[in-house]
Design a protein around this motif. Structure first.
Motif, PDB file in Angstrom:
ATOM      1  N   ASN A  55      -6.948  32.630  22.526  1.00 40.27           N
ATOM      2  CA  ASN A  55      -7.630  33.845  22.957  1.00 40.27           C
ATOM      3  C   ASN A  55      -9.122  33.607  23.152  1.00 40.27           C
ATOM      4  OD1 ASN A  55      -8.357  36.509  23.488  1.00 40.27           O
ATOM      5  ND2 ASN A  55      -8.357  37.096  21.336  1.00 40.27           N
ATOM      6  N   THR A  56      -9.633  34.041  24.296  1.00 43.11           N
ATOM      7  CA  THR A  56     -11.072  33.929  24.559  1.00 43.11           C
ATOM      8  C   THR A  56     -11.710  35.287  24.836  1.00 43.11           C
ATOM      9  OG1 THR A  56     -10.678  33.552  26.929  1.00 43.11           O
ATOM     10  CG2 THR A  56     -10.820  31.602  25.512  1.00 43.11           C
ATOM     11  N   VAL A  57     -10.973  36.389  24.637  1.00 41.94           N
ATOM     12  CA  VAL A  57     -11.516  37.731  24.880  1.00 41.94           C
ATOM     13  C   VAL A  57     -12.506  38.087  23.780  1.00 41.94           C
ATOM     14  CG1 VAL A  57     -10.962  40.192  25.009  1.00 41.94           C
ATOM     15  CG2 VAL A  57      -9.513  38.513  26.164  1.00 41.94           C
ATOM     16  N   THR A  74      -7.113  36.395  28.805  1.00 39.76           N
ATOM     17  CA  THR A  74      -7.257  34.955  28.605  1.00 39.76           C
ATOM     18  C   THR A  74      -6.328  34.164  29.517  1.00 39.76           C
ATOM     19  OG1 THR A  74      -7.866  35.309  26.299  1.00 39.76           O
ATOM     20  CG2 THR A  74      -7.159  33.107  26.904  1.00 39.76           C
ATOM     21  N   GLY A  75      -5.134  34.716  29.772  1.00 38.94           N
ATOM     22  CA  GLY A  75      -4.175  34.009  30.615  1.00 38.94           C
ATOM     23  C   GLY A  75      -4.523  33.999  32.091  1.00 38.94           C
ATOM     24  N   GLY A  76      -5.568  34.734  32.478  1.00 37.56           N
ATOM     25  CA  GLY A  76      -6.028  34.696  33.859  1.00 37.56           C
ATOM     26  C   GLY A  76      -5.747  35.934  34.675  1.00 37.56           C
ATOM     27  N   PHE A 119     -11.731  19.693  12.901  1.00 37.10           N
ATOM     28  CA  PHE A 119     -11.092  20.797  13.600  1.00 37.10           C
ATOM     29  C   PHE A 119     -11.702  21.037  14.983  1.00 37.10           C
ATOM     30  CE2 PHE A 119      -9.468  22.223   9.358  1.00 37.10           C
ATOM     31  CZ  PHE A 119      -8.123  22.143   9.697  1.00 37.10           C
ATOM     32  N   ALA A 120     -12.955  20.661  15.176  1.00 37.38           N
ATOM     33  CA  ALA A 120     -13.542  20.776  16.516  1.00 37.38           C
ATOM     34  C   ALA A 120     -12.769  19.906  17.500  1.00 37.38           C
ATOM     35  CB  ALA A 120     -15.013  20.380  16.488  1.00 37.38           C
ATOM     36  N   ASP A 121     -12.408  18.696  17.077  1.00 39.65           N
ATOM     37  CA  ASP A 121     -11.644  17.798  17.949  1.00 39.65           C
ATOM     38  C   ASP A 121     -10.267  18.379  18.268  1.00 39.65           C
ATOM     39  OD1 ASP A 121     -13.733  16.023  17.974  1.00 39.65           O
ATOM     40  OD2 ASP A 121     -12.892  14.705  16.430  1.00 39.65           O
ATOM     41  N   ILE A 122      -9.607  18.964  17.253  1.00 42.59           N
ATOM     42  CA  ILE A 122      -8.282  19.561  17.474  1.00 42.59           C
ATOM     43  C   ILE A 122      -8.383  20.739  18.442  1.00 42.59           C
ATOM     44  CG2 ILE A 122      -6.459  20.914  16.354  1.00 42.59           C
ATOM     45  CD1 ILE A 122      -6.702  19.092  13.953  1.00 42.59           C
ATOM     46  N   LEU A 123      -9.386  21.594  18.227  1.00 41.87           N
ATOM     47  CA  LEU A 123      -9.533  22.773  19.083  1.00 41.87           C
ATOM     48  C   LEU A 123      -9.855  22.395  20.523  1.00 41.87           C
ATOM     49  CD1 LEU A 123     -11.494  25.051  16.586  1.00 41.87           C
ATOM     50  CD2 LEU A 123      -9.138  25.385  17.369  1.00 41.87           C
ATOM     51  N   LYS A 124     -10.638  21.359  20.702  1.00 39.77           N
ATOM     52  CA  LYS A 124     -11.005  20.944  22.057  1.00 39.77           C
ATOM     53  C   LYS A 124      -9.833  20.305  22.796  1.00 39.77           C
ATOM     54  CE  LYS A 124     -15.922  20.302  21.047  1.00 39.77           C
ATOM     55  NZ  LYS A 124     -17.021  19.307  20.865  1.00 39.77           N
ATOM     56  N   SER A 125      -8.828  19.850  22.047  1.00 37.57           N
ATOM     57  CA  SER A 125      -7.678  19.196  22.679  1.00 37.57           C
ATOM     58  C   SER A 125      -6.570  20.172  23.067  1.00 37.57           C
ATOM     59  CB  SER A 125      -7.106  18.130  21.729  1.00 37.57           C
ATOM     60  OG  SER A 125      -6.507  18.745  20.593  1.00 37.57           O
ATOM     61  N   ARG A 126      -6.750  21.461  22.764  1.00 35.18           N
ATOM     62  CA  ARG A 126      -5.717  22.441  23.090  1.00 35.18           C
ATOM     63  C   ARG A 126      -5.564  22.599  24.605  1.00 35.18           C
ATOM     64  NH1 ARG A 126      -8.252  27.616  21.080  1.00 35.18           N
ATOM     65  NH2 ARG A 126     -10.045  26.421  21.837  1.00 35.18           N
ATOM     66  N   PRO A 127      -4.344  22.829  25.065  1.00 34.62           N
ATOM     67  CA  PRO A 127      -4.177  23.116  26.497  1.00 34.62           C
ATOM     68  C   PRO A 127      -4.698  24.513  26.814  1.00 34.62           C
ATOM     69  CG  PRO A 127      -2.088  23.365  25.346  1.00 34.62           C
ATOM     70  CD  PRO A 127      -3.068  22.801  24.342  1.00 34.62           C
ATOM     71  N   PRO A 128      -5.301  24.732  27.966  1.00 33.33           N
ATOM     72  CA  PRO A 128      -5.772  26.078  28.336  1.00 33.33           C
ATOM     73  C   PRO A 128      -4.588  27.045  28.411  1.00 33.33           C
ATOM     74  CG  PRO A 128      -6.649  24.408  29.827  1.00 33.33           C
ATOM     75  CD  PRO A 128      -5.588  23.739  29.013  1.00 33.33           C
ATOM     76  N   LEU A 129      -4.821  28.286  28.001  1.00 30.04           N
ATOM     77  CA  LEU A 129      -3.728  29.252  27.966  1.00 30.04           C
ATOM     78  C   LEU A 129      -3.086  29.478  29.342  1.00 30.04           C
ATOM     79  CD1 LEU A 129      -2.085  31.073  26.122  1.00 30.04           C
ATOM     80  CD2 LEU A 129      -3.724  32.902  26.561  1.00 30.04           C
ATOM     81  N   PRO A 130      -3.839  29.600  30.443  1.00 35.72           N
ATOM     82  CA  PRO A 130      -3.170  29.766  31.741  1.00 35.72           C
ATOM     83  C   PRO A 130      -2.194  28.628  32.040  1.00 35.72           C
ATOM     84  CG  PRO A 130      -5.496  30.274  31.943  1.00 35.72           C
ATOM     85  CD  PRO A 130      -5.311  29.681  30.574  1.00 35.72           C
ATOM     86  N   GLU A 131      -2.534  27.438  31.600  1.00 36.18           N
ATOM     87  CA  GLU A 131      -1.641  26.296  31.812  1.00 36.18           C
ATOM     88  C   GLU A 131      -0.357  26.458  31.000  1.00 36.18           C
ATOM     89  OE1 GLU A 131      -1.900  21.786  30.229  1.00 36.18           O
ATOM     90  OE2 GLU A 131      -3.473  22.324  31.669  1.00 36.18           O
ATOM     91  N   GLU A 433       1.171  36.697  26.044  1.00 36.20           N
ATOM     92  CA  GLU A 433       0.835  37.391  27.287  1.00 36.20           C
ATOM     93  C   GLU A 433       1.999  37.230  28.267  1.00 36.20           C
ATOM     94  OE1 GLU A 433      -2.960  36.558  28.990  1.00 36.20           O
ATOM     95  OE2 GLU A 433      -4.059  36.924  27.132  1.00 36.20           O
ATOM     96  N   PRO A 434       2.109  38.116  29.269  1.00 38.39           N
ATOM     97  CA  PRO A 434       3.269  38.085  30.156  1.00 38.39           C
ATOM     98  C   PRO A 434       3.539  36.706  30.760  1.00 38.39           C
ATOM     99  CG  PRO A 434       2.014  40.069  30.538  1.00 38.39           C
ATOM    100  CD  PRO A 434       1.212  39.251  29.573  1.00 38.39           C
ATOM    101  N   SER A 435       4.809  36.280  30.637  1.00 36.35           N
ATOM    102  CA  SER A 435       5.278  35.021  31.205  1.00 36.35           C
ATOM    103  C   SER A 435       6.799  35.056  31.215  1.00 36.35           C
ATOM    104  CB  SER A 435       4.781  33.821  30.382  1.00 36.35           C
ATOM    105  OG  SER A 435       5.575  33.649  29.229  1.00 36.35           O
ATOM    106  N   PRO A 436       7.446  34.153  31.925  1.00 36.60           N
ATOM    107  CA  PRO A 436       8.918  34.122  31.921  1.00 36.60           C
ATOM    108  C   PRO A 436       9.509  33.613  30.617  1.00 36.60           C
ATOM    109  CG  PRO A 436       8.010  33.028  33.879  1.00 36.60           C
ATOM    110  CD  PRO A 436       6.880  33.223  32.919  1.00 36.60           C
ATOM    111  N   PHE A 437       8.658  33.232  29.648  1.00 41.43           N
ATOM    112  CA  PHE A 437       9.156  32.519  28.475  1.00 41.43           C
ATOM    113  C   PHE A 437       9.125  33.316  27.180  1.00 41.43           C
ATOM    114  CE2 PHE A 437       6.787  29.619  31.335  1.00 41.43           C
ATOM    115  CZ  PHE A 437       7.884  28.988  31.923  1.00 41.43           C
TER     116      PHE A 437
END
Length: 662
Positions: A55-57, A74-76, A119-131, A433-437
């Motif tokens: 979440n980036t809101v 956040t999902g775009g 934890f900064a390294d772990i957080l920076k390695s997360r995939p972006p939510l839209p992806e 957030e809304p997705s087919p999954f």
């Protein structure tokens, strides 16, 4: 025939700044004549679990969204509420409040902390939510979701937060709440969530009545200070005494408390005392009875004769719990469980390396009261209806009721989006957030709820006063208007009067209040009106739920159908036949060809005993409508969604109780 179809992203902006009591007198009276809708439990990217899950809101965006503005999720996707709210409290977790966004931004103070770089390294390695939301298939989605889940550990890291930094972040929380507080139009409250790590979820939302002059004189109290909610109360009492401004603590979703929320024991496993009861009832006048993590009103295992008890049941009932659901021929309920698609990729069992060890005791470990071993105690002490009954027993013993609470709903959304609409549901965490999954593995989350407050005006003072006196009710989402009064002399004609509210206040007390001094041979009369949400489904029925303690000390409950749509009649078993259903799952639509727009009644308790303490509250049931999972299935063409994801629901509203004390 009016039909309501799929609308995941709402485009209409309809102002309901204050939905007035539809039958109030033309001349302004002294009673509260407006109902205001809001949320007291919303998380933004300042909450560590929300941020780590993508979440980036920001709080700024959350307030704008609640006021009816379009923002970018956040999902775009661009997203907007179908109708603005009237008030909001952003209640981010006090634990490491606002730390993770600063950490990822490279704050030198945080990077130098014991867990900063790790934890900064772990957080920076997360995939972006839209992806993540646009994954190629369910396996890819679950794998990416697992990476985000693994990053949640950053929330509880040791960042060596000192008071200057904590005060800097808290001041930002206060400033943005003040920025959007607009008396008469939109009310904000500064506050936070206290997230005790004790065994059993004992979280509270702390809501301050005052403005910056008062709230800047304190700091959020977190579980890093103590896991004992009683220590939180002491902290808040000191704030009130020192600052001279009010505050309240609102327990949330008691259904996950494992029998601790309404335990007869203190946090330190001592019998609760009169002093405990007085403190708790003073600081905690409300309970969050419905939210995303399920409904806490009651459960089929503890209310087996209540055909509507199985609503958004979250999690499994404790092993050994026995019950038979007699109503409507139902079998014992299957609790919702997490279900993942075949071929799901599991999250990594552990990170590449362990985080640095904290110095001293690890306060994040589960601590506190002894586990509740009896399965039925676990259930009875975790739900609102049974908690209200237990409160009567404590009242008889201690002279004070520690569980004398009103009821509200809130979202507990961790997306920064305070929406509780089934056709506009944006989930709990970012990956919801809304997705087919999401329907395949996250269907246990419900789209709920909101708090409704009867007040004279939309201001901090007026809304806080209403919350304090419990003249409030909770909804699972629809903005149903509910009036509920108790007295001794209401007549049948009063229920149909255009001045029902004036009659209610003049002849009795509103929801959240007390009835005393029963006249001889008289039973209380209750004046009730429910009006449908003008943008939602018709009403099926109005019920009164009564709980009481008999002369032998035994606790009881009973559900009365008191008003309903159509020409149905109570059958020989005392049940009202079903209203039916118009839901078309293929298109995720329904019709208002059944049910009614309004139900009004004057009801007198036929089983009243003037020597027995009791409480009464109203439950309003809507006709069946599609759940958010049905909207997802229709939108994305989903097949084989697990049974743990219901497709049809009967949404509802719960009034605060009226208590009778002999």
């Amino acid at each position: 025939m009016i039909k309501y179809g799929l609308a995941l992203i709402a485009t209409a902006s309809i102002s309901l700044t204050a939905l007035a009591e539809p039958y109030s007198p033309a001349v302004r009276d002294t009673f509260p004549d407006n109902v205001y809708w809001g949320d007291t439990h919303l998380h933004t990217f300042l909450s560590g679990d929300a941020y780590s899950m993508g979440n980036t809101v920001t709080p700024d965006e959350a307030y704008r969204f609640a006021r009816g503005e379009t923002i970018r999720a956040t999902g775009g996707e661009d997203v907007r509420l179908q109708r603005p709210l009237d008030f909001l409290m952003v209640a981010d977790h006090a634990e490491n409040l606002g730390v993770l966004p600063r950490l990822v931004a490279g704050d030198a103070r945080l990077m130098a902390s014991p867990h900063g770089k790790y934890f900064a390294d772990i957080l920076k390695s997360r995939p972006p939510l839209p992806e993540v939301l646009n994954s190629a298939d369910q396996v890819e989605f679950n794998k990416a979701n697992g990476v985000l889940m693994a990053a949640k550990g950053a929330w509880k890291g040791d960042y060596a937060i000192d008071k200057p930094l904590a005060r800097e972040i808290w001041q930002e929380v206060i400033d943005v709440a003040e920025k959007y507080n607009d008396p008469g139009n939109f009310t904000t409250f500064a506050g936070y969530e206290y997230s005790s790590a004790a065994w059993g979820m004992l979280h509270r939302n702390v809501l301050f009545a005052g403005g910056p002059e008062q709230t800047r004189q304190t700091l959020p109290f977190s579980h890093f200070d103590s896991d004992n909610p009683e220590d939180l109360w002491a902290y808040l009492e000191k704030y009130q005494d020192t600052v001279g401004s009010a505050v309240m603590s609102i327990p949330h979703n008691s259904n996950l408390s494992r029998g601790q929320m309404f335990s007869p024991l203190t946090f330190k496993n001592k019998p609760i005392s009169t002093a405990y009861a007085r403190t708790r009832s003073a600081l905690e006048p409300l309970l969050e009875v419905t939210q995303i993590k399920g409904d806490s009103e009651t459960h089929p295992y503890i209310s087996p004769d209540d055909e509507f008890a199985d609503y958004e049941s979250f999690g499994k009932a404790p092993a050994g719990t026995q019950a038979t659901t007699k109503a409507a021929g139902k079998k014992p309920v299957k609790a919702a469980t997490k279900t993942t698609a075949k071929g799901t990729a599991k999250a990594p069992a552990k990170a590449a390396k362990k985080p640095p060890t904290k110095k001293g005791a690890d306060k994040s470990q589960r601590v506190g009261p002894n586990p509740v071993t009896d399965p039925m105690d676990n259930m009875n002490q975790s739900y609102a209806r049974s908690g209200l009954k237990l409160g009567l027993a404590h009242q008889a013993k201690l002279g004070t009721n520690p569980f004398k609470f009103g009821m509200i709903g809130s979202t507990d959304s961790h997306t920064g989006l305070a929406t509780a609409d089934e056709d506009n549901f944006w989930g709990k965490m970012g990956t919801n957030e809304p997705s087919p999954f999401r329907a395949y593995s996250m269907g246990m989350f419900g789209s709920a709820g909101y708090a409704a407050v009867w007040a004279r005006e939309n201001t901090r003072d007026a809304i806080f006063a209403a919350l304090k006196r419990k003249e409030v009710y909770g909804s699972t989402g629809p903005r149903v208007t509910v009036r509920f009064f108790g007295g001794w002399d209401y007549t049948d004609d009063d229920a149909h009067s255009p001045t029902l509210a004036a009659i209610g206040y003049a002849g009795g007390v509103p929801m959240g209040s007390d009835l005393t001094s029963a006249p001889r041979r008289e039973s209380p009369s209750f004046l009730i009106r429910a009006v449908k949400d003008p943008k939602h489904a018709n009403l099926d029925r109005v019920q009164v739920i009564k709980g009481w303690q008999d002369k032998k000390g035994k606790l009881h409950e009973r559900v009365y159908d008191v008003a309903w749509s159509g020409d149905r009649k109570i059958d020989k078993d005392g049940k009202l036949p079903s209203v039916g259903s118009t839901v078309d799952l293929a298109s995720a639509t329904y019709s208002n060809s059944i049910g009614t727009a309004e139900l009004s009644v004057t009801w007198r308790d036929p089983d009243f005993n003037r020597k027995e303490a009791a409480f009464y509250y109203v439950r309003v049931i809507q006709i069946p409508t599609p759940r958010w999972t049905a909207y997802d299935a229709a939108k994305y063409g989903l097949k084989d969604v697990p049974e743990s994801s219901p497709f049809v629901i009967e949404e509802r509203a719960y009034s605060s109780p009226i208590w009778y004390t002999p």
